[in-house]
Write a protein that holds these residues in place. Structure first.
Motif, PDB file in Angstrom:
ATOM      1  N   ALA A  51       1.772  -2.170   9.898  1.00 22.51           N
ATOM      2  CA  ALA A  51       3.030  -1.478  10.455  1.00 22.51           C
ATOM      3  C   ALA A  51       2.785  -0.396  11.238  1.00 22.51           C
ATOM      4  O   ALA A  51       3.809   0.685  11.035  1.00 22.51           O
ATOM      5  N   GLY A  52       1.707   0.195  11.508  1.00 19.92           N
ATOM      6  CA  GLY A  52       1.438   1.525  12.057  1.00 19.92           C
ATOM      7  C   GLY A  52       1.448   2.620  10.916  1.00 19.92           C
ATOM      8  O   GLY A  52       1.299   3.901  11.314  1.00 19.92           O
ATOM      9  N   VAL A  53       1.252   2.371   9.577  1.00 18.90           N
ATOM     10  CA  VAL A  53       1.547   3.105   8.551  1.00 18.90           C
ATOM     11  C   VAL A  53      -0.014   3.045   7.841  1.00 18.90           C
ATOM     12  O   VAL A  53      -0.577   2.186   7.414  1.00 18.90           O
ATOM     13  N   GLU A  54      -0.721   4.240   7.751  1.00 17.74           N
ATOM     14  CA  GLU A  54      -1.932   4.512   7.063  1.00 17.74           C
ATOM     15  C   GLU A  54      -1.534   5.064   5.670  1.00 17.74           C
ATOM     16  O   GLU A  54      -0.856   5.890   5.268  1.00 17.74           O
ATOM     17  N   LYS A  55      -2.364   4.439   4.433  1.00 17.28           N
ATOM     18  CA  LYS A  55      -2.368   4.935   3.235  1.00 17.28           C
ATOM     19  C   LYS A  55      -3.769   5.068   2.626  1.00 17.28           C
ATOM     20  O   LYS A  55      -4.567   4.051   2.905  1.00 17.28           O
ATOM     21  N   HIS A  72       7.686   5.987   1.937  1.00 20.87           N
ATOM     22  CA  HIS A  72       7.508   6.056   3.251  1.00 20.87           C
ATOM     23  C   HIS A  72       9.074   6.442   3.918  1.00 20.87           C
ATOM     24  O   HIS A  72      10.160   6.113   3.452  1.00 20.87           O
ATOM     25  N   PRO A  73       9.112   7.364   4.854  1.00 20.69           N
ATOM     26  CA  PRO A  73      10.428   8.104   5.258  1.00 20.69           C
ATOM     27  C   PRO A  73      11.212   7.110   5.938  1.00 20.69           C
ATOM     28  O   PRO A  73      12.642   7.196   5.540  1.00 20.69           O
ATOM     29  N   LEU A  74      10.758   5.955   6.706  1.00 23.34           N
ATOM     30  CA  LEU A  74      11.664   5.238   7.196  1.00 23.34           C
ATOM     31  C   LEU A  74      12.563   4.378   5.998  1.00 23.34           C
ATOM     32  O   LEU A  74      13.822   4.179   6.132  1.00 23.34           O
TER      33      LEU A  74
END
Length: 494
Positions: free
Chosen positions: A144-148, A351-353
């Motif tokens: 979903a566009g998020v890297e970890k 995650h901020p969202l």
């Protein structure tokens, strides 16, 4: 959607199972049984190695539901492998396509040097890359566009599923001998032990032609799969779970769209028939069942409301009125509890969202149980209950606003942790319409551990939720070995 209620096939587990495609392009050698962690004897000359390209049809009960394509080449660093998979599944009477591509750079001894994996189905997409550095595997996951970024400590060499066959071939495998080692599973971000064993010679039908072959078994965490190797050393057939097999085919036949049909409904195939419960399940306070067909691990099966004695499981419903009155001070958790507050590649509680949704949904003076109730209501109001095939994670579910019990459980775990409520994912089976179906739900700590089910909107979850695995994100591997093998008898309920 409530009429159907969400049932699940653990998609990550399915991806794990099919990742063995191309696993066993094994030639029967003449070396003794060895451990693959000892790579000193692995040696392949240019004369021994030949580049290959292979196509296999993926079938279920004789019906073609997809294909596998593998390319294997030698390069200056060792070997490179590129494998693509396509499936067409039916889940809850809905057809879903799933694609998976894995690439790997292997060392000269066929151990893993680096990898890349991408899994896609509809709106859901998961990517992971990783590179070995001394005794650790540094990984980046993207969803979903998020890297970890994640680091996995590894004290021995591991092998990539798509390149394991060649490691086995280089070591050699004699009849009745076994090879052991460790295999990296990108769907669980972990490495797991395996054993490969030669079982004997058989005649198998390939395209209606009887073909002599040697049968090989691969055992991983209790899950057994098979491959048949021809006299020329070529894999001609593989067999996995839920009636799925792979058979050697041509490129044209593999890619012929009219040959690919949707699978049989996986939720129905995997479900367990039982004598019906004659009372409404939400009125039950206790359930006793007998489990046969699989070996039960006490640590995996027991929890705060479920006990195991021999092959008998007893589930007792929590008293919500008593839990509601328990106060829990912020940050008062024991050290062993804090693991259930951590953010992970699939439960992205930091995650901020997601944290913003939690802030807007809960109040500072809410009790822990009050926060759980509000978070579950938000999920009910905002996440469409829809069967999907994916590696479930919280942020993809939050952004796509849809998912089945897997996605609901991952999102609920992440939102609870973001609200400073320890939470874990439970996996097992649940009773619906006369059968038990594989399912996922949560345990949340609100002064005591409480089972909740966001997909079924239950606080607490009813006593037909029978836990078979829990906690770790590779728990689906434990559950996967049980699918198709569990036999259940209802002993008592009240």
């Amino acid at each position: 959607m409530r009429d159907k209620k969400i049932v699940m096939v653990i998609a990550a587990g399915l991806c794990f199972g099919v990742a063995f495609i191309g696993l066993l392009t094994i030639r029967i050698g003449h070396k003794p049984s060895v451990n693959l962690s000892d790579t000193s004897s692995i040696s392949v000359t240019d004369a021994d190695f030949s580049a290959r390209e292979q196509w296999m049809a993926i079938k279920q009960f004789g019906r073609t539901i997809g294909y596998a394509h593998t390319i294997f080449n030698k390069n200056s660093m060792g070997y490179e492998v590129d494998q693509s998979l396509f499936f067409r599944f039916t889940i809850m009477e809905m057809v879903r396509d799933l694609t998976m591509r894995s690439t790997g750079q292997l060392n000269a001894d066929f151990s893993l040097a680096s990898f890349g994996t991408k899994i896609s189905s509809g709106l859901f997409e998961f990517e992971a890359t990783g590179k070995m550095t001394e005794n650790r595997l540094d990984m980046i996951t993207r969803t979903a566009g998020v890297e970890k970024t994640t680091t996995l400590e590894i004290d021995e060499r591991v092998f990539f599923s798509a390149g394991l066959a060649d490691a086995l071939m280089a070591k050699g495998l004699q009849p009745s001998n076994a090879l052991t080692g460790r295999l990296f599973d990108p769907s669980a971000m972990t490495h797991i032990p395996f054993t490969a064993t030669v079982l004997g010679d058989e005649i198998v039908d390939i395209a209606e032609v009887p073909t002599p072959a040697t049968k090989i078994a691969i055992d991983v965490k209790g899950l057994r799969q098979f491959a048949w190797i021809s006299g020329t050393g070529e894999v001609i057939k593989e067999q996995g779970l839920l009636g799925m097999t792979l058979e050697k085919t041509t490129r044209n036949r593999a890619l012929s769209g009219h040959n690919i049909k949707a699978s049989e409904d996986l939720t129905q195939i995997a479900s367990i028939a039982v004598d019906p419960i004659t009372q409404p399940v939400n009125s039950l306070s206790r359930l006793v069942v007998k489990i046969d067909g699989v070996e039960l691990d006490e640590q995996s099966v027991t929890n705060e409301r479920q006990s195991l004695q021999g092959d008998i499981i007893t589930i007792d419903l929590e008293m919500l009125s008593a839990i509601r009155s328990i106060p829990v001070a912020e940050n008062s958790f024991a050290p062993e509890m804090k693991v259930w507050l951590e953010s992970t590649p699939f439960i992205q509680s930091n995650h901020p969202l997601l944290q913003e949704v939690v802030r807007q949904t809960t109040d500072a003076d809410d009790t822990p149980l009050g926060k759980v109730e509000k978070l579950m209501q938000w999920i009910k109001d905002n996440i469409e209950k829809k069967p999907v095939l994916s590696l479930p994670d919280a942020i993809s579910t939050l952004k796509n606003r849809q998912g089945d019990c897997n996605e609901h459980a991952m999102l609920m775990a992440a939102m609870a942790r973001a609200a400073n409520i320890p939470a874990r994912v439970e996996t097992g089976i649940v009773y619906m319409k006369g059968r038990f179906y594989y399912h996922a739900w949560n345990m949340v700590y609100v002064g005591d551990w409480l089972a909740v089910d966001t997909a079924l909107d239950q606080i607490p979850a009813d006593v037909t939720h029978v836990r078979l695995s829990s906690g770790n994100e590779d728990g689906h591997l434990d559950l996967l070995r049980m699918i198709g093998n569990v036999k259940l008898k209802i002993i008592d309920y009240d």
